[in-house]
Design an enzyme around this catalytic site. Structure first.
Site, PDB file in Angstrom:
ATOM      1  N   LYS A 166      -1.530  -9.421   2.774  1.00 34.03           N
ATOM      2  CA  LYS A 166      -0.796  -8.978   3.968  1.00 34.03           C
ATOM      3  C   LYS A 166      -1.674  -8.062   4.799  1.00 34.03           C
ATOM      4  CE  LYS A 166       2.784  -6.005   3.912  1.00 34.03           C
ATOM      5  NZ  LYS A 166       2.400  -4.967   4.917  1.00 34.03           N
ATOM      6  N   ASP A 169      -0.999  -6.168  -0.303  1.00 36.28           N
ATOM      7  CA  ASP A 169      -1.397  -5.495   0.934  1.00 36.28           C
ATOM      8  C   ASP A 169      -2.901  -5.245   0.954  1.00 36.28           C
ATOM      9  OD1 ASP A 169       0.491  -4.999   2.900  1.00 36.28           O
ATOM     10  OD2 ASP A 169       1.277  -3.203   1.928  1.00 36.28           O
ATOM     11  N   ASP A 211       0.834  -1.209   0.000  1.00 37.16           N
ATOM     12  CA  ASP A 211       0.000   0.000   0.000  1.00 37.16           C
ATOM     13  C   ASP A 211       0.865   1.254   0.000  1.00 37.16           C
ATOM     14  OD1 ASP A 211       0.905  -0.133   2.612  1.00 37.16           O
ATOM     15  OD2 ASP A 211      -1.077  -0.001   3.542  1.00 37.16           O
ATOM     16  N   SER A 212       2.188   1.081   0.082  1.00 41.23           N
ATOM     17  CA  SER A 212       3.119   2.197  -0.106  1.00 41.23           C
ATOM     18  C   SER A 212       2.958   2.827  -1.480  1.00 41.23           C
ATOM     19  CB  SER A 212       4.564   1.723   0.075  1.00 41.23           C
ATOM     20  OG  SER A 212       4.810   0.541  -0.681  1.00 41.23           O
ATOM     21  N   GLU A 253       8.774  -4.604  10.993  1.00 39.22           N
ATOM     22  CA  GLU A 253       9.225  -3.285  10.537  1.00 39.22           C
ATOM     23  C   GLU A 253       9.645  -2.391  11.692  1.00 39.22           C
ATOM     24  OE1 GLU A 253       7.854   0.584   7.856  1.00 39.22           O
ATOM     25  OE2 GLU A 253       6.598  -1.216   7.868  1.00 39.22           O
TER      26      GLU A 253
END
Length: 274
Positions: free
Chosen positions: A118, A88, A49-50, A187
């Protein structure tokens, strides 16, 4: 008889079996050209989703929609044949209930052809992860720093510096493992914690700003090649800088257009000779 050798796509079972073996190579991919380039190199292509920030110019990932993820996920699946493709789930598409999560995850898998989804979250999502995996949806979890919850967490900062926080991350790792996740992204987590939980849980850990002791690493492709420079996290290593190359190509093109030297005869269509 055809001699073509069909490439076997890496599965979530293959990924899980890599625990403690050769580290997993993971990069994000959002488009067909990038997917084609990275497919022979990566074990996992993550449609993150970045993309909201690096493709659409958003300030955070929170406004990314399910439709965006489906469109980009389908492009990456169509343009790859080897890597395991994980998509994502965007903010708001799975947090409301187990049923909402299943409905949206099933749609993503059906419309993209991806191997897994994810989800960001730990213990609070364990029941949802179990619900999904029991119904045939492979889940990659995401713990530590969770970008979708960045406002609730008070901004982007390293996780696990204090013991209570470290134990919470370890508890998250245990919970999502027991719930059936096949792997987990860790992360922005201090190295001792990431190293400890990698040794403790039975599924592969994929680090991003965590530890080389993780079972694999992931980076955003645009960070890796220098195309996204709004900010550069500490954990990013830039392996190339494509910005000046692209800028120079565009400047050369502009100069030739203005000088009327492009297109040249070799780029134009002539009239057929009689």
């Amino acid at each position: 008889m055809s001699t073509e050798v069909r490439i076997k796509r890496i599965t979530t079972r293959d990924i899980r079996a890599r625990k403690g073996a050769e580290p997993l190579v993971v990069l994000t991919a959002y488009t067909a050209p990038i997917a084609r380039l990275l497919d022979p190199i990566c074990d996992i292509l993550l449609v993150g989703d970045s993309l909201g920030m690096v493709v659409y110019g958003m300030e955070t990932t929170l406004a990314v929609t399910l439709e965006m993820m489906i469109n980009h996920g389908a492009a990456v699946v169509r343009s790859s044949s080897r890597a395991c493709v994980v998509v994502d789930m965007p903010f708001g598409s799975y947090q409301e209930s187990k049923e909402q999560a299943f409905r949206n995850c099933a749609r993503v898998m059906a419309e993209t052809g991806c191997a897994a989804v994810k989800l960001e979250g730990g213990r609070e999502l364990a029941e949802t992860i179990r619900f999904l995996t029991d119904r045939g949806i492979p889940v990659m979890a995401h713990i530590g720093l969770k970008p979708q919850a960045v406002h609730a967490a008070g901004g982007f900062r390293a996780q696990g510096r204090i013991e209570s926080e470290a134990e919470a991350i370890r508890a998250d790792a245990r919970a999502i493992t027991e719930a059936g996740a096949f792997s987990v992204v860790v992360e922005g987590t201090v190295e001792p914690v990431a190293q400890a939980l990698s040794a403790e849980i039975a599924i592969p850990t994929i680090g991003i700003g965590a530890s080389a002791a993780c079972d694999g690493q992931v980076l955003v492709i645009d960070d890796l090649v220098g195309l996204f420079d709004d900010f550069t996290p500490k954990f990013v290593k830039r392996y190339a800088d494509l910005r000046p190359i692209i800028t120079k190509a565009a400047e050369d093109y502009a100069a030739e257009v203005k000088a009327r030297t492009f297109p040249g005869p070799e780029h134009c269509f002539g009239v057929a000779k009689k």
